[in-house]
Design a protein around this motif. Structure first.
Motif, PDB file in Angstrom:
ATOM      1  N   ALA A 109      21.829 -38.562  62.029  1.00  0.00           N
ATOM      2  CA  ALA A 109      23.246 -38.305  62.271  1.00  0.00           C
ATOM      3  C   ALA A 109      23.864 -39.541  62.899  1.00  0.00           C
ATOM      4  O   ALA A 109      23.360 -40.073  63.877  1.00  0.00           O
ATOM      5  CB  ALA A 109      23.413 -37.105  63.185  1.00  0.00           C
ATOM      6  N   PRO A 112      29.299 -37.019  65.246  1.00  0.00           N
ATOM      7  CA  PRO A 112      29.397 -35.559  65.315  1.00  0.00           C
ATOM      8  C   PRO A 112      29.441 -34.941  63.919  1.00  0.00           C
ATOM      9  O   PRO A 112      30.121 -35.443  63.033  1.00  0.00           O
ATOM     10  CB  PRO A 112      30.714 -35.317  66.059  1.00  0.00           C
ATOM     11  CG  PRO A 112      31.033 -36.608  66.730  1.00  0.00           C
ATOM     12  CD  PRO A 112      30.408 -37.690  65.903  1.00  0.00           C
ATOM     13  N   ALA A 113      28.706 -33.892  63.748  1.00  0.00           N
ATOM     14  CA  ALA A 113      28.668 -33.167  62.468  1.00  0.00           C
ATOM     15  C   ALA A 113      29.205 -31.769  62.738  1.00  0.00           C
ATOM     16  O   ALA A 113      28.449 -30.816  62.837  1.00  0.00           O
ATOM     17  CB  ALA A 113      27.254 -33.153  61.924  1.00  0.00           C
ATOM     18  N   HIS A 114      30.509 -31.680  62.879  1.00  0.00           N
ATOM     19  CA  HIS A 114      31.141 -30.423  63.292  1.00  0.00           C
ATOM     20  C   HIS A 114      30.822 -29.266  62.350  1.00  0.00           C
ATOM     21  O   HIS A 114      30.555 -28.155  62.810  1.00  0.00           O
ATOM     22  CB  HIS A 114      32.651 -30.620  63.430  1.00  0.00           C
ATOM     23  CG  HIS A 114      33.016 -31.646  64.454  1.00  0.00           C
ATOM     24  ND1 HIS A 114      32.867 -31.434  65.807  1.00  0.00           N
ATOM     25  CD2 HIS A 114      33.482 -32.907  64.319  1.00  0.00           C
ATOM     26  CE1 HIS A 114      33.237 -32.517  66.462  1.00  0.00           C
ATOM     27  NE2 HIS A 114      33.616 -33.430  65.587  1.00  0.00           N
ATOM     28  N   ASP A 115      30.836 -29.514  61.049  1.00  0.00           N
ATOM     29  CA  ASP A 115      30.554 -28.441  60.091  1.00  0.00           C
ATOM     30  C   ASP A 115      29.127 -27.919  60.246  1.00  0.00           C
ATOM     31  O   ASP A 115      28.884 -26.713  60.209  1.00  0.00           O
ATOM     32  CB  ASP A 115      30.769 -28.913  58.653  1.00  0.00           C
ATOM     33  CG  ASP A 115      32.225 -29.243  58.347  1.00  0.00           C
ATOM     34  OD1 ASP A 115      33.108 -28.846  59.147  1.00  0.00           O
ATOM     35  OD2 ASP A 115      32.476 -29.891  57.324  1.00  0.00           O
ATOM     36  N   ILE A 116      28.199 -28.843  60.435  1.00  0.00           N
ATOM     37  CA  ILE A 116      26.802 -28.455  60.595  1.00  0.00           C
ATOM     38  C   ILE A 116      26.608 -27.690  61.898  1.00  0.00           C
ATOM     39  O   ILE A 116      25.924 -26.664  61.939  1.00  0.00           O
ATOM     40  CB  ILE A 116      25.880 -29.693  60.523  1.00  0.00           C
ATOM     41  CG1 ILE A 116      25.941 -30.301  59.120  1.00  0.00           C
ATOM     42  CG2 ILE A 116      24.452 -29.336  60.902  1.00  0.00           C
ATOM     43  CD1 ILE A 116      25.272 -31.649  58.997  1.00  0.00           C
TER      44      ILE A 116
END
Length: 164
Positions: A109, A112-116
């Motif tokens: 990553a 930030p991986a907001h959807d994940i």
């Protein structure tokens, strides 16, 4: 699917996510942690301290490498042709992949991986994924927490608690 270090911070979540997606999961862990990994949903567990994992598993579609080094190198031999080795710790050897007729992917990553994170939150709230906590330490002991994680023998995550 083979998941290495399945009792670690990433492995415990990996087992549960794979099971939530319907995968058949084979997991490596040390002897004292095998029951935990079974409870998380692993279909088969391999005590990597009792012998080479490659003696117990063959022809898997996916290897999730959370260890790297020699473990990653030995993992090529358990993949079926067309399978994929996904590493979270070091780029897999493209030549080794080609020689095996397999694919490779280095996953990390970069932000930030907001959807994940939202999807993972939903799975936790549904009770389909259970966070495994090794220990909770005060923020003042961040160095000790880091050293503990670097020792690579935690069970689940080490959490830092920020006092309010």
């Amino acid at each position: 699917m083979l998941i290495h270090a399945a009792a670690g911070g990433v492995g415990t979540v990996g087992v549960q996510l794979a099971k939530a997606r319907g995968a058949y999961v084979i997991a490596t862990a040390s002897g004292p942690k095998l029951d935990l990994v079974r409870q998380l949903g692993a279909d088969e567990v391999i005590d990597y301290t009792a012998g080479p994992f490659e003696d117990a598993v063959h022809d898997v579609d996916i290897v999730l490498d959370t260890v790297g080094g020699d473990t990653q190198a030995r993992s090529w031999g358990v993949l079926k042709p067309g399978g994929i080795l996904v590493s979270l710790v070091q780029p897999p050897d493209a030549e080794a992949a080609a020689a095996r007729g397999a694919r490779q992917q280095f996953a990390m990553a970069l932000g930030p991986a907001h959807d994940i994170l939202a999807a993972l939150t939903d799975l936790v709230e549904q009770g389909r994924v259970r966070p495994v906590i090794d220990s909770v330490l005060p923020l003042a002991e961040a160095a000790a927490a880091h050293a503990k994680v670097e020792g690579r023998h935690t069970t689940g995550r080490v959490v830092l608690e920020v006092a309010s």
